[in-house]
Design a protein around this motif. Structure first.
Motif, mmCIF file in Angstrom:
data_model
loop_
_atom_site.group_PDB
_atom_site.id
_atom_site.type_symbol
_atom_site.label_atom_id
_atom_site.label_comp_id
_atom_site.label_asym_id
_atom_site.label_seq_id
_atom_site.Cartn_x
_atom_site.Cartn_y
_atom_site.Cartn_z
ATOM 1 N N THR A 9 0.838 -1.203 0.000
ATOM 2 C CA THR A 9 0.000 0.000 0.000
ATOM 3 C C THR A 9 0.868 1.246 0.000
ATOM 4 O O THR A 9 1.594 1.493 0.960
ATOM 5 C CB THR A 9 -0.899 0.032 1.257
ATOM 6 O OG1 THR A 9 -1.555 -1.216 1.382
ATOM 7 C CG2 THR A 9 -1.917 1.151 1.164
ATOM 8 N N ARG A 13 -1.823 7.378 -3.284
ATOM 9 C CA ARG A 13 -2.095 6.788 -4.597
ATOM 10 C C ARG A 13 -3.012 7.741 -5.351
ATOM 11 O O ARG A 13 -4.134 8.018 -4.926
ATOM 12 C CB ARG A 13 -2.769 5.429 -4.462
ATOM 13 C CG ARG A 13 -2.928 4.705 -5.817
ATOM 14 C CD ARG A 13 -3.960 3.586 -5.763
ATOM 15 N NE ARG A 13 -3.616 2.548 -4.807
ATOM 16 C CZ ARG A 13 -2.846 1.488 -5.088
ATOM 17 N NH1 ARG A 13 -2.354 1.332 -6.293
ATOM 18 N NH2 ARG A 13 -2.596 0.594 -4.158
ATOM 19 N N GLU A 15 -4.908 8.353 -8.866
ATOM 20 C CA GLU A 15 -5.321 7.558 -10.028
ATOM 21 C C GLU A 15 -6.110 8.394 -11.019
ATOM 22 O O GLU A 15 -7.143 8.977 -10.661
ATOM 23 C CB GLU A 15 -6.152 6.364 -9.568
ATOM 24 C CG GLU A 15 -5.293 5.259 -8.979
ATOM 25 C CD GLU A 15 -6.114 4.054 -8.552
ATOM 26 O OE1 GLU A 15 -5.801 2.943 -9.022
ATOM 27 O OE2 GLU A 15 -7.059 4.233 -7.764
ATOM 28 N N SER A 31 -1.510 9.691 -12.967
ATOM 29 C CA SER A 31 -1.426 8.636 -11.962
ATOM 30 C C SER A 31 -0.035 8.647 -11.352
ATOM 31 O O SER A 31 0.971 8.815 -12.066
ATOM 32 C CB SER A 31 -1.704 7.265 -12.585
ATOM 33 O OG SER A 31 -3.054 7.209 -13.023
ATOM 34 N N GLN A 33 2.167 7.144 -7.566
ATOM 35 C CA GLN A 33 2.157 6.537 -6.234
ATOM 36 C C GLN A 33 3.385 7.016 -5.479
ATOM 37 O O GLN A 33 4.468 7.120 -6.059
ATOM 38 C CB GLN A 33 2.206 5.017 -6.332
ATOM 39 C CG GLN A 33 0.961 4.436 -6.951
ATOM 40 C CD GLN A 33 0.921 2.921 -6.810
ATOM 41 O OE1 GLN A 33 1.735 2.324 -6.120
ATOM 42 N NE2 GLN A 33 -0.046 2.307 -7.445
#
Ligand SMILES: Nc1ncnc2c1ncn2[C@@H]1O[C@H](COP(=O)(O)OP(=O)(O)OP(=O)(O)O)[C@@H](O)[C@H]1O
Ligand SMILES: [Mg+2]
Length: 263
Positions: A9, A13, A15, A31, A33
């Protein structure tokens, strides 16, 4: 926020995030992370959408389309004050002190409202933040009278007073002299070493590369590169679009070229 992350995780994040101001599309299906413990530098030309991205993470803007998650929880519709209470702190590109208050009072407001502390605990958090940013000696001065370096320190102190898990820094080195930069770089390094994940937007690329573990480049609302600082600065698309250099030349830009990037 108190949630423990599993290895899979990311802390943040993002998206397919898109954002428009009226007809102006500023971010386009972005996008990204960010793992806990990273120090991610963000570069890109003026108007690329960098500050907008931080506003979407900190919650002062809600995206047109797409989502933002923090430690696995979708926070896309969570307001900014909720995010602040759950570990997201933003140091604004243009410092926004309460000019009529003292430096200490400014930081106390953050320790109380964003940090959720009261009384002695808020005062201790505020003083610690002032000490970390070398502002303790100015605690009782009016925030409205500070010079630029101290305004930048205050912006960071207000963010740190909430004890953030994720610190978003928007051009804290912008406008500073070369002589003032090492203190800011050391401050970022120390905050990161103490365990805070950092996303730092900066045009002063050599300040970023001194500390960043990863660099991303944003242009016209799209990520055009993501990798180690050396990889990103050697990327032909970055060189041509952002650095204004010849994409055919394969060597990374030298320090002179990087220093030419000061905004
Ligand atoms: N509140 C707003 N209303 C309308 N347009 C906006 C607003 N905020 C930003 N913009 C526009 O969105 C685009 C992206 O702005 P943003 O501030 O995210 O860029 P940036 O990459 O941070 O640029 P800089 O390096 O100059 O700080 C710009 O064209 C800007 O003029
Ligand atoms: Mg900006």
């Amino acid at each position: 926020m108190g949630r423990e992350l599993t290895a899979a995780t990311p802390l943040v994040r993002i998206e397919e995030l898109s954002h428009s101001f009226g007809r102006l599309r500023v971010l386009s299906k972005l996008s990204l992370q960010i793992d806990e413990g990273e120090l991610v530098g963000v570069i890109g030309p003026n108007g690329a959408g960098k500050s907008t991205l931080l506003s979407l993470i900190s919650g002062s803007l809600v995206p047109t389309i797409g989502s933002v998650s923090l430690a696995g929880e979708d926070i896309t519709r969570r307001p900014a004050h909720w995010r602040a209470r759950h570990g997201v702190a933003l140091s604004h590109q243009v410092p926004r002190p309460f000019g009529g208050m003292s430096v200490l009072e400014n930081v106390l407001v953050s320790a109380s409202l964003a940090g959720g502390r009261r009384g002695r605990a808020a005062a201790d958090a505020a003083m610690t933040a002032l000490e970390r940013t070398h502002l303790a000696g100015r605690a009782n001065e009016s925030a409205g009278a500070l010079r630029l370096l101290d305004l930048k320190r205050l912006e960071v102190a207000r963010a740190l007073a909430a004890d953030p898990r994720l610190l978003l820094l928007d051009e804290i080195a912008g406008g500073l002299t070369e002589a003032e930069l090492p203190e800011i770089i050391d401050l970022v390094r120390e905050v990161h070493a103490a365990g805070t994940t950092i996303v730092w937007i900066e045009h002063v690329v050599h300040a970023l590369t001194a500390v960043a573990t990863r660099l991303v480049c944003l242009t016209y609302g799209e990520l055009i590169a993501d990798g180690t600082p050396d990889e990103v600065l050697a990327n032909p698309a970055v060189r041509s679009v952002y650095l204004g250099l010849d994409p055919e030349v394969e060597t990374p830009p030298d320090d002179d070229a990087r220093e030419g990037l000061h905004a």
